[in-house]
Design a protein around this motif. Structure first.
Motif, PDB file in Angstrom:
ATOM      1  N   TRP A  10       0.809  -1.228   0.000  1.00  0.00           N
ATOM      2  CA  TRP A  10       0.000   0.000   0.000  1.00  0.00           C
ATOM      3  C   TRP A  10       0.834   1.266   0.000  1.00  0.00           C
ATOM      4  CZ3 TRP A  10      -4.313  -0.999  -1.959  1.00  0.00           C
ATOM      5  CH2 TRP A  10      -4.926  -2.230  -1.725  1.00  0.00           C
ATOM      6  N   ALA A  11       1.961   1.275   0.734  1.00  0.00           N
ATOM      7  CA  ALA A  11       2.769   2.504   0.762  1.00  0.00           C
ATOM      8  C   ALA A  11       3.341   2.821  -0.623  1.00  0.00           C
ATOM      9  CB  ALA A  11       3.874   2.381   1.814  1.00  0.00           C
ATOM     10  N   PRO A  12       4.003   1.863  -1.315  1.00  0.00           N
ATOM     11  CA  PRO A  12       4.492   2.208  -2.658  1.00  0.00           C
ATOM     12  C   PRO A  12       3.356   2.581  -3.622  1.00  0.00           C
ATOM     13  CG  PRO A  12       5.010  -0.099  -2.111  1.00  0.00           C
ATOM     14  CD  PRO A  12       4.506   0.558  -0.865  1.00  0.00           C
ATOM     15  N   LEU A  13       2.201   1.932  -3.482  1.00  0.00           N
ATOM     16  CA  LEU A  13       1.089   2.269  -4.393  1.00  0.00           C
ATOM     17  C   LEU A  13       0.586   3.692  -4.151  1.00  0.00           C
ATOM     18  CD1 LEU A  13      -1.065  -0.986  -4.602  1.00  0.00           C
ATOM     19  CD2 LEU A  13       0.218   0.151  -6.435  1.00  0.00           C
ATOM     20  N   TYR A  14       0.504   4.074  -2.872  1.00  0.00           N
ATOM     21  CA  TYR A  14       0.028   5.427  -2.557  1.00  0.00           C
ATOM     22  C   TYR A  14       0.997   6.474  -3.115  1.00  0.00           C
ATOM     23  CZ  TYR A  14      -1.568   9.520  -0.046  1.00  0.00           C
ATOM     24  OH  TYR A  14      -2.014  10.779   0.248  1.00  0.00           O
ATOM     25  N   VAL A  15       2.302   6.217  -2.955  1.00  0.00           N
ATOM     26  CA  VAL A  15       3.292   7.180  -3.462  1.00  0.00           C
ATOM     27  C   VAL A  15       3.254   7.211  -4.992  1.00  0.00           C
ATOM     28  CG1 VAL A  15       5.752   7.781  -3.491  1.00  0.00           C
ATOM     29  CG2 VAL A  15       4.704   6.943  -1.398  1.00  0.00           C
TER      30      VAL A  15
ATOM     31  N   ALA B  27      10.631  12.007  -9.216  1.00  0.00           N
ATOM     32  CA  ALA B  27      11.132  11.888  -7.831  1.00  0.00           C
ATOM     33  C   ALA B  27      10.201  10.991  -7.011  1.00  0.00           C
ATOM     34  CB  ALA B  27      11.227  13.275  -7.200  1.00  0.00           C
ATOM     35  N   PHE B  28       8.896  11.208  -7.123  1.00  0.00           N
ATOM     36  CA  PHE B  28       7.950  10.377  -6.349  1.00  0.00           C
ATOM     37  C   PHE B  28       7.936   8.938  -6.865  1.00  0.00           C
ATOM     38  CE2 PHE B  28       6.329  14.409  -4.740  1.00  0.00           C
ATOM     39  CZ  PHE B  28       6.135  14.090  -3.409  1.00  0.00           C
ATOM     40  N   GLY B  29       8.124   8.786  -8.182  1.00  0.00           N
ATOM     41  CA  GLY B  29       8.209   7.432  -8.747  1.00  0.00           C
ATOM     42  C   GLY B  29       9.396   6.683  -8.159  1.00  0.00           C
ATOM     43  N   ALA B  30      10.530   7.404  -8.019  1.00  0.00           N
ATOM     44  CA  ALA B  30      11.734   6.770  -7.449  1.00  0.00           C
ATOM     45  C   ALA B  30      11.465   6.367  -5.996  1.00  0.00           C
ATOM     46  CB  ALA B  30      12.913   7.734  -7.532  1.00  0.00           C
ATOM     47  N   LEU B  31      10.732   7.251  -5.274  1.00  0.00           N
ATOM     48  CA  LEU B  31      10.405   6.945  -3.869  1.00  0.00           C
ATOM     49  C   LEU B  31       9.504   5.705  -3.795  1.00  0.00           C
ATOM     50  CD1 LEU B  31      11.000   8.100  -1.111  1.00  0.00           C
ATOM     51  CD2 LEU B  31       8.926   9.479  -1.284  1.00  0.00           C
ATOM     52  N   ALA B  32       8.534   5.646  -4.724  1.00  0.00           N
ATOM     53  CA  ALA B  32       7.646   4.469  -4.753  1.00  0.00           C
ATOM     54  C   ALA B  32       8.471   3.209  -5.017  1.00  0.00           C
ATOM     55  CB  ALA B  32       6.570   4.643  -5.827  1.00  0.00           C
ATOM     56  N   GLY B  33       9.453   3.324  -5.934  1.00  0.00           N
ATOM     57  CA  GLY B  33      10.314   2.175  -6.243  1.00  0.00           C
ATOM     58  C   GLY B  33      11.122   1.750  -5.017  1.00  0.00           C
ATOM     59  N   ALA B  34      11.645   2.762  -4.291  1.00  0.00           N
ATOM     60  CA  ALA B  34      12.446   2.450  -3.092  1.00  0.00           C
ATOM     61  C   ALA B  34      11.578   1.737  -2.053  1.00  0.00           C
ATOM     62  CB  ALA B  34      13.041   3.728  -2.509  1.00  0.00           C
ATOM     63  N   LEU B  35      10.334   2.210  -1.888  1.00  0.00           N
ATOM     64  CA  LEU B  35       9.430   1.557  -0.924  1.00  0.00           C
ATOM     65  C   LEU B  35       9.092   0.143  -1.388  1.00  0.00           C
ATOM     66  CD1 LEU B  35       7.033   4.511  -0.057  1.00  0.00           C
ATOM     67  CD2 LEU B  35       8.389   3.203   1.586  1.00  0.00           C
ATOM     68  N   HIS B  36       8.952  -0.022  -2.697  1.00  0.00           N
ATOM     69  CA  HIS B  36       8.651  -1.350  -3.233  1.00  0.00           C
ATOM     70  C   HIS B  36       9.800  -2.321  -2.930  1.00  0.00           C
ATOM     71  CE1 HIS B  36       6.811  -4.237  -5.927  1.00  0.00           C
ATOM     72  NE2 HIS B  36       8.013  -4.466  -6.424  1.00  0.00           N
ATOM     73  N   ARG B  37      11.038  -1.830  -3.111  1.00  0.00           N
ATOM     74  CA  ARG B  37      12.195  -2.705  -2.873  1.00  0.00           C
ATOM     75  C   ARG B  37      12.420  -2.951  -1.378  1.00  0.00           C
ATOM     76  NH1 ARG B  37      13.980   0.453  -6.943  1.00  0.00           N
ATOM     77  NH2 ARG B  37      15.094   1.839  -5.531  1.00  0.00           N
TER      78      ARG B  37
END
Ligand SMILES: NC(=O)c1ccc[n+]([C@@H]2O[C@H](COP(=O)([O-])OP(=O)(O)OC[C@H]3O[C@@H](n4cnc5c(N)ncnc54)[C@H](OP(=O)(O)O)[C@@H]3O)[C@@H](O)[C@H]2O)c1
Length: 426
Positions: free
Chosen positions: A85-90, A120-130
């Motif tokens: 949910w966190a990466p999806l929200y970002v 930038a937010f896409g990168a953050l979503a990717g970081a949360l996904h990983r």
């Protein structure tokens, strides 16, 4: 204070701590201000890049509040529900940046800025996904982390038996204790058969003098990694009618023995630099519980003991946790003299406890119970909480356990003990 901050911010990379703090700010300050203080006509809210105004914005602030509240709690405890949910929200914010820039700005400059923000937010979503492995709940491999053996007191039934089963499933060898030899051996035998682990049993009454020492002696030479101080029982009913010996037993089993046993077992764990102690406390220990007065007081002792030790033992490799179940489906209710009233499965208590171990001093299974407890314990006056708890407790008891009632005040003549001559209910 420094140590407390270290505990709160441990286990997350710095960028994730920044998200955690942002969620706390949004949930505790910004969104409440936005919801309750900002005039409706000035209110604006953005979802998926679409701008909402006025009443629609006010209503849409509610899901934002929920999201940031869940985020603050989720990051604090690194709960598994944050993934995905966190990466999806970002990701939703990243897409929203492009949509917003396209719909509400003119010219390439602002649109380019929107695209940069989206990256930038896409990168953050990717970081949360990983970061999925970080949202793992509790320690996975208890044996590797704490040691080969687990000691579970009160393992002949209920929550203790569920702890024993889960620990055996995770490959720990076990030492199980209880007073009744037959059900204890039945639990031990089923675990040997199903999981192939070594299971030793100790039969004894933890309210008896010297029993804590006997248990400590029996496990002295083991690589003891997990200690579950779970044994216990209740004796519901009017305090004035309870058997004094039984009240003494409750104090010993829930308070004195766990304290002494922990004291005896700790030096070995500290010498090995690893270990864990769990106490099966109770929500009854969070507030006074009339008609379960001694049980509630003894569980309060256990709670304070465990939470104090959590702080004392930080940095030693020994983790301490108090799990505070509400009503749980075991033999407890019937043995305590309560009317049957269902409850959570004991496996849920065990899962919650093992997830929280090493992360926090105490945990309440079930978010609704947690919420209710926060409201009752933190917001209501203590005396009102006691009255409410007492009213509920009375409904859970057969009438013969509820009396004697305060109508005894009407009795003629002075009664001993009371300054107004009324004395305690007899
Ligand atoms: N069920 C609930 O609603 C609930 C809620 C909150 C907290 N708790 C706590 O959870 C713990 C486990 O209770 P449970 O719900 O699983 O009930 P349970 O099924 O009755 O289990 C209690 C266990 O403790 C053992 N025990 C009790 N007195 C003992 C003594 N003097 N010496 C040694 N062992 C003793 C019992 O074994 P023997 O009888 O064979 O000795 C049994 O194995 C208790 O500490 C209880 O206070 C229960």
């Amino acid at each position: 204070m420094r140590e407390w901050l270290r505990v709160v911010f441990a286990g997350r990379p710095a960028w994730m701590n920044a998200i955690f703090l942002f969620c706390v700010y949004m949930a505790a300050i910004y969104v409440p201000w936005d919801l309750f203080l900002k005039p409706v006509e000035r209110d604006e809210e953005v979802w998926f890049g679409i701008l909402f105004h006025g009443t629609a914005a006010k209503l849409l602030a509610l899901p934002h509040w929920f999201v940031y509240g869940a985020g603050a709690y989720g990051f604090l405890r690194m709960r598994p529900f944050l993934w995905p949910w966190a990466p999806l929200y970002v990701l939703q914010i990243a897409i929203g940046m492009v949509v917003w820039a396209w719909l509400y700005t003119d010219g390439w400059g602002p649109r380019l800025a929107g695209a940069v923000a989206a990256v930038a937010f896409g990168a953050l979503a990717g970081a949360l996904h990983r970061a999925r492995p970080l949202f793992r709940g509790g320690p996975r491999n208890l044996r590797e982390r704490y040691g080969r053996f687990a000691l579970v007191t009160g393992a002949s039934s209920g929550i203790g038996a569920a702890f024993a089963r889960e620990l055996a499933a995770q490959g720990l060898d076990l030492v199980l204790t209880a007073r009744r030899a037959e059900p204890l051996e039945a639990v031990a035998e089923s675990l040997r058969r199903e999981y192939g682990v070594e299971v030793r049993t100790l039969v004894g009454d933890l309210a008896e003098p010297g029993e804590a020492e006997a248990v400590a002696d029996a496990v002295r030479d083991l690589d003891l990694g997990v200690v579950v101080q779970n044994a216990g029982s209740g004796d519901a009913g009017a305090f004035a009618t309870r058997d004094p010996d039984r009240l003494r037993e409750l104090c010993l089993v829930h308070a004195a023995t766990p304290a002494v046993l922990t004291r005896l077992l700790l030096p070995g764990m500290l010498a090995r630099g690893r270990g864990s102690v769990l106490f099966t406390g109770s929500l009854a220990g969070a507030q006074p519980l009339p008609w379960h007065a001694v049980y509630s007081a003894a569980k309060g002792f256990q709670r304070l003991l465990g939470e104090a030790l959590f702080v004392e033992l930080r940095g030693t490799g020994v983790d301490v946790l108090v799990v505070e179940p509400g009503t749980t489906r075991t033999a407890f209710q019937q043995r305590a003299g309560e009317l049957p009233h269902g409850g959570d499965p004991p496996e849920e208590v065990v899962r919650t406890a093992l997830e929280a171990l090493g992360r926090q001093p105490s945990v309440i299974p079930g978010w609704l119970r947690w919420l209710r407890t926060q409201v009752v314990v933190r917001l209501l006056p203590r005396s009102l909480a006691a009255f409410l708890a007492g009213a509920r407790m009375r409904r859970l008891l057969p009438p013969e356990r509820v009396g004697p009632l305060p109508t005894a005040r009407a009795a003629p003549g002075p009664a001993p003990g009371g300054p107004d001559g009324a004395g305690p209910p007899a």
